[in-house]
Design a protein around this motif. Structure first.
Motif, PDB file in Angstrom:
ATOM      1  N   ARG A 139       0.699  -1.328   0.094  1.00 39.62           N
ATOM      2  CA  ARG A 139      -0.078   0.111   0.062  1.00 39.62           C
ATOM      3  C   ARG A 139       0.773   1.204   0.053  1.00 39.62           C
ATOM      4  N   ALA A 140       0.212   2.487  -0.618  1.00 36.23           N
ATOM      5  CA  ALA A 140       0.956   3.625  -0.629  1.00 36.23           C
ATOM      6  C   ALA A 140      -0.323   4.482  -0.524  1.00 36.23           C
ATOM      7  N   GLU A 141       0.073   5.412   0.778  1.00 40.45           N
ATOM      8  CA  GLU A 141      -1.079   6.327   1.439  1.00 40.45           C
ATOM      9  C   GLU A 141      -0.773   7.619   1.590  1.00 40.45           C
TER      10      GLU A 141
ATOM     11  N   CYS B 213      10.849  -5.322  -5.201  1.00 40.02           N
ATOM     12  CA  CYS B 213      11.132  -4.009  -5.283  1.00 40.02           C
ATOM     13  C   CYS B 213       9.710  -3.218  -5.579  1.00 40.02           C
ATOM     14  N   ILE B 214       9.537  -2.373  -4.747  1.00 37.87           N
ATOM     15  CA  ILE B 214       8.102  -1.544  -4.933  1.00 37.87           C
ATOM     16  C   ILE B 214       8.792  -0.069  -5.678  1.00 37.87           C
ATOM     17  N   GLY B 215       8.140   0.147  -6.785  1.00 39.89           N
ATOM     18  CA  GLY B 215       8.615   1.561  -7.579  1.00 39.89           C
ATOM     19  C   GLY B 215       7.383   2.361  -7.280  1.00 39.89           C
ATOM     20  N   MET B 216       7.326   3.864  -7.289  1.00 38.00           N
ATOM     21  CA  MET B 216       6.484   4.705  -7.058  1.00 38.00           C
ATOM     22  C   MET B 216       6.592   5.958  -7.793  1.00 38.00           C
ATOM     23  N   ARG B 217       5.557   6.475  -8.183  1.00 37.92           N
ATOM     24  CA  ARG B 217       5.711   7.763  -8.692  1.00 37.92           C
ATOM     25  C   ARG B 217       4.378   8.495  -8.065  1.00 37.92           C
ATOM     26  N   ALA B 218       4.252  10.009  -8.397  1.00 36.99           N
ATOM     27  CA  ALA B 218       3.131  10.704  -7.648  1.00 36.99           C
ATOM     28  C   ALA B 218       2.487  11.222  -8.878  1.00 36.99           C
ATOM     29  N   LEU B 219       1.305  11.264  -9.125  1.00 35.02           N
ATOM     30  CA  LEU B 219       0.550  11.835 -10.024  1.00 35.02           C
ATOM     31  C   LEU B 219       0.055  13.492  -9.651  1.00 35.02           C
ATOM     32  N   SER B 220       0.349  13.671  -8.398  1.00 27.58           N
ATOM     33  CA  SER B 220       0.188  15.140  -7.914  1.00 27.58           C
ATOM     34  C   SER B 220       1.302  15.713  -7.362  1.00 27.58           C
ATOM     35  N   ASN B 221       1.607  15.483  -6.112  1.00 27.00           N
ATOM     36  CA  ASN B 221       2.891  16.195  -5.470  1.00 27.00           C
ATOM     37  C   ASN B 221       3.847  15.178  -4.784  1.00 27.00           C
ATOM     38  N   PRO B 222       4.879  14.911  -5.766  1.00 27.30           N
ATOM     39  CA  PRO B 222       5.974  14.129  -5.108  1.00 27.30           C
ATOM     40  C   PRO B 222       6.796  14.578  -4.091  1.00 27.30           C
ATOM     41  N   ASP B 223       6.345  15.747  -3.395  1.00 27.89           N
ATOM     42  CA  ASP B 223       7.324  16.238  -2.399  1.00 27.89           C
ATOM     43  C   ASP B 223       6.856  16.349  -0.972  1.00 27.89           C
ATOM     44  N   ILE B 224       5.533  15.359  -0.852  1.00 24.58           N
ATOM     45  CA  ILE B 224       5.050  15.273   0.560  1.00 24.58           C
ATOM     46  C   ILE B 224       4.807  13.913   0.931  1.00 24.58           C
ATOM     47  N   PRO B 225       4.980  13.564   2.299  1.00 29.06           N
ATOM     48  CA  PRO B 225       5.306  12.316   2.711  1.00 29.06           C
ATOM     49  C   PRO B 225       4.077  11.189   2.225  1.00 29.06           C
ATOM     50  N   VAL B 226       4.468  10.111   1.897  1.00 23.93           N
ATOM     51  CA  VAL B 226       3.658   8.915   1.525  1.00 23.93           C
ATOM     52  C   VAL B 226       3.940   7.749   2.502  1.00 23.93           C
ATOM     53  N   THR B 227       2.965   7.202   3.165  1.00 22.02           N
ATOM     54  CA  THR B 227       3.348   5.799   3.848  1.00 22.02           C
ATOM     55  C   THR B 227       3.366   4.552   3.059  1.00 22.02           C
ATOM     56  N   VAL B 228       4.150   3.954   2.817  1.00 20.40           N
ATOM     57  CA  VAL B 228       4.545   2.707   2.214  1.00 20.40           C
ATOM     58  C   VAL B 228       4.467   1.587   3.189  1.00 20.40           C
ATOM     59  N   SER B 229       3.475   0.514   2.926  1.00 21.29           N
ATOM     60  CA  SER B 229       3.511  -0.579   3.848  1.00 21.29           C
ATOM     61  C   SER B 229       3.481  -1.894   3.066  1.00 21.29           C
ATOM     62  N   VAL B 230       4.116  -2.776   3.670  1.00 18.10           N
ATOM     63  CA  VAL B 230       3.767  -4.294   3.476  1.00 18.10           C
ATOM     64  C   VAL B 230       3.274  -5.198   4.539  1.00 18.10           C
ATOM     65  N   LEU B 231       2.191  -5.406   4.200  1.00 15.48           N
ATOM     66  CA  LEU B 231       1.045  -6.260   5.276  1.00 15.48           C
ATOM     67  C   LEU B 231       1.078  -7.600   4.930  1.00 15.48           C
ATOM     68  N   ALA B 232       0.690  -8.373   5.922  1.00 15.05           N
ATOM     69  CA  ALA B 232       0.091  -9.887   5.453  1.00 15.05           C
ATOM     70  C   ALA B 232      -1.224  -9.748   4.996  1.00 15.05           C
ATOM     71  N   TYR B 233      -1.515 -10.662   3.988  1.00 15.12           N
ATOM     72  CA  TYR B 233      -2.895 -10.584   3.492  1.00 15.12           C
ATOM     73  C   TYR B 233      -3.567 -11.837   3.761  1.00 15.12           C
ATOM     74  N   SER B 234      -4.603 -11.766   4.407  1.00 14.03           N
ATOM     75  CA  SER B 234      -5.462 -12.981   4.772  1.00 14.03           C
ATOM     76  C   SER B 234      -6.821 -12.553   4.165  1.00 14.03           C
ATOM     77  N   GLN B 235      -7.496 -13.632   3.636  1.00  9.98           N
ATOM     78  CA  GLN B 235      -8.889 -13.501   3.148  1.00  9.98           C
ATOM     79  C   GLN B 235      -9.879 -13.136   4.168  1.00  9.98           C
ATOM     80  N   ALA B 236      -9.526 -13.625   5.224  1.00 10.98           N
ATOM     81  CA  ALA B 236     -10.646 -13.293   6.512  1.00 10.98           C
ATOM     82  C   ALA B 236     -10.440 -11.813   6.545  1.00 10.98           C
ATOM     83  N   ASP B 237      -9.131 -11.213   6.809  1.00 11.75           N
ATOM     84  CA  ASP B 237      -9.079  -9.930   7.177  1.00 11.75           C
ATOM     85  C   ASP B 237      -9.331  -9.072   6.054  1.00 11.75           C
TER      86      ASP B 237
END
Length: 427
Positions: free
Chosen positions: A225-227, A275-299
């Motif tokens: 995720r990137a938020e 590897c996770i690559g990113m770009r910004a469609l708006s402002n590339p100079d503000i903080p973005v939270t990047v996360s790698v989380l476990a995925y489970s169907q129930a969650d």
């Protein structure tokens, strides 16, 4: 998840313009990808962008639903090349460029401004394949062009805002992440243990950290995720060989599109480095939270229920407020906190029309979604009648229905007034 390279090899049907049809004998294999394309200039000699007098342009190319168009061109002298797809009328294009070995060179979705695609990159001598498709497999017609930077572009480009315009373009493509690409490490080692304890996150600007690298010691199902909607992040995930295995621009949440990005790998990724690559469609100079989380169907299901993107079962396993049999008109207030949906069930005693209003009482921007008892979405509304309030008008049969009520964003925490009215056909 959008298109991935593994799906590309199964695509055999290519759309052709009248001009391309004249060169059908020039249909050739596209590098190491395993599909065929056509030379943009009609022949290999006429498709060398280094020596072409003008841009290589294919006009109004039809792209069928869930299909791709492959355009071939060559470079005889190393240099900068512009690659574009400009939808004709409506549609949202995506482009991917591959070298002779089938390795992804660059990809872009909305870098041309609006829904157009545009990437500018330095290419070494060789032959290249340009794949053009619709976002999420959508159908469209598109102008497709390869040009040198001094030649005229067909897209507006981005200029500090999504719809571009004026003052030149801002290139927003992304280069594949290979072993040689500098990348910020996620975690202090393999993520297997971290995934079992809530995952890992990092916060940086996209300009400051355009790539992240992580390692798995064993097969894992994960969510990437990137938020930060103000940055409008776009994420790409590459395997250890630099092959694109998934990408996402806007994640759908609660029936609406969020400017945050999310990729769920529901089949385990094998042990290895990613590897996770990113770009910004708006402002590339503000903080973005990047996360790698476990995925489970129930969650994942619980999260979909919580945000209103899917209807929960009415078996008592998820909290639902029962409104009983709906009278001709009812009104009630509810404290609704952020994007966590509050669910209501209701019984409609006879067929007719159902009107549902969600109105701000305090600090609210309501969003409502109506489902039938099978979990099928009947109607959705965010803003109605020129206001931030929501309204649904739906023809319904007798039966039970579910209504999700939530705020448009986490910044709203107030009270929403929910009103229902039933109308039955005149006898």
């Amino acid at each position: 998840m959008k298109f991935t390279l593994s799906a590309l090899a199964t695509t055999a049907t290519l759309a052709l313009t009248a001009g391309m049809a004249q060169a059908q004998d020039q249909t050739v294999s596209c590098g190491g990808i395993g599909v065929t394309g056509q030379w943009m200039g009609g022949s290999p000699e006429a498709s060398d962008i280094s020596t072409a007098e003008g841009p290589l342009l294919q006009s109004n190319v039809p792209i069928a639903f869930d299909a791709n168009v492959i355009s071939l061109f060559s470079v005889s002298e190393a240099g900068d090349v512009r690659l574009e797809a400009q939808p004709v009328g409506s549609g949202d294009s995506v482009i991917e460029i591959y070298d002779e070995a089938g390795a992804l060179v660059i990809t872009d979705d909305d870098g041309g401004g609006g829904w157009a695609s545009r990437a500018e990159t330095f290419l070494q001598p060789g032959s290249y394949c340009m794949l053009t498709r619709g976002f999420a497999g959508g159908q469209l017609n598109s102008d497709i062009q390869v040009s040198r930077l001094e030649q005229e572009a067909i897209t507006a480009g981005l200029t500090g805002g999504f719809f571009g315009g004026g003052g030149g373009s801002l290139f927003v493509g992304v280069d594949p992440c290979t072993n040689e690409t500098a990348a910020t490490p996620l975690g202090t080692g393999p993520l297997d243990a971290d995934l079992a304890n809530g995952g890992v996150s990092a916060v940086n600007t996209i300009n400051g950290a355009p790539y992240y690298r992580f390692t798995l010691n064993s097969p894992q199902t994960i969510s990437v995720r990137a938020e930060n909607p103000n940055a409008d992040p776009y994420i790409y995930v590459f395997d250890g060989n630099g092959t694109l295995i998934g990408e996402n621009d806007d994640a759908q949440i609660g029936g609406t599109w969020s400017l945050n990005s999310r990729l769920d790998f529901t089949q385990p990724l094998q042990a290895g480095t990613y590897c996770i690559g990113m770009r910004a469609l708006s402002n590339p100079d503000i903080p973005v939270t990047v996360s790698v989380l476990a995925y489970s169907q129930a969650d994942a299901l619980a999260e979909l229920y919580a945000t209103g993107e899917a209807a929960p079962p009415m078996d008592g396993s998820f909290p639902i407020v029962d409104l009983g049999v709906l009278p001709g008109r009812s009104v009630r207030d509810a404290q609704i906190s952020g994007t966590q949906a509050t669910w209501f069930s209701m019984e409609v005693p006879e067929a007719g029309a159902l009107v549902i209003n969600a109105v701000e009482v305090t600090d609210s921007d309501p969003l409502i979604i109506l489902y039938n008892d099978l979990g099928q979405e009947i109607a959705y509304n965010d803003d109605a009648n020129g206001t931030l309030n929501s309204e649904i008008v739906a023809r319904v049969n007798a039966g039970r229905y579910l209504l999700a009520v939530r705020q448009y964003s986490e910044s709203y925490q107030g009270i929403i007034r929910i009103a229902t009215e039933r109308y039955v056909p005149a006898q």
